[in-house]
Design a protein around this motif. Structure first.
Motif: not given
Length: 101
Positions: A8-21, A50-61
């Motif tokens: 994710l990107y915040s234009k207001v704060s000029d920051l990126y955030y990375v997560g998994y789900t 951006a979004v990336f597929s990590c597969g079906t194993v949560e531990a990999d994500a």
């Protein structure tokens, strides 16, 4: 169930955030609407970069997310978002097309 790494990107704060789900659309909505007091609530609005597929194993994500966060590198995140060829552990990521707002 497929797991995804998202940036994710915040234009207001000029920051990126990375997560998994397992549902990146729902997570984007949550980051933009859930209660105040969280890290992401302070930098709204967030946009999906951006979004990336990590597969079906949560531990990999989790492993991918932690690897990126441990690097503490904005440049790495920007390279990921721009679609540069990734190497090492990140070479396993598969970009998922998404609609930008």
């Amino acid at each position: 169930m497929t797991y995804y790494l998202y940036v994710l990107y915040s234009k207001v704060s000029d920051l990126y955030y990375v997560g998994y789900t397992s549902d990146y659309i729902r997570r984007l909505e949550e980051h933009n609407s859930l209660s105040v007091g969280t890290y992401t609530s302070k930098h709204r609005p967030w946009h999906l970069e951006a979004v990336f597929s990590c597969g079906t194993v949560e531990a990999d994500a989790i492993r991918f997310e932690r690897f990126i966060k441990r690097q503490k590198s904005r440049r790495l995140i920007e390279r990921i978002v721009q679609g540069e060829m990734l190497t090492g552990i990140l070479a396993q990521l598969v970009r998922v097309p998404h609609v930008r707002d």
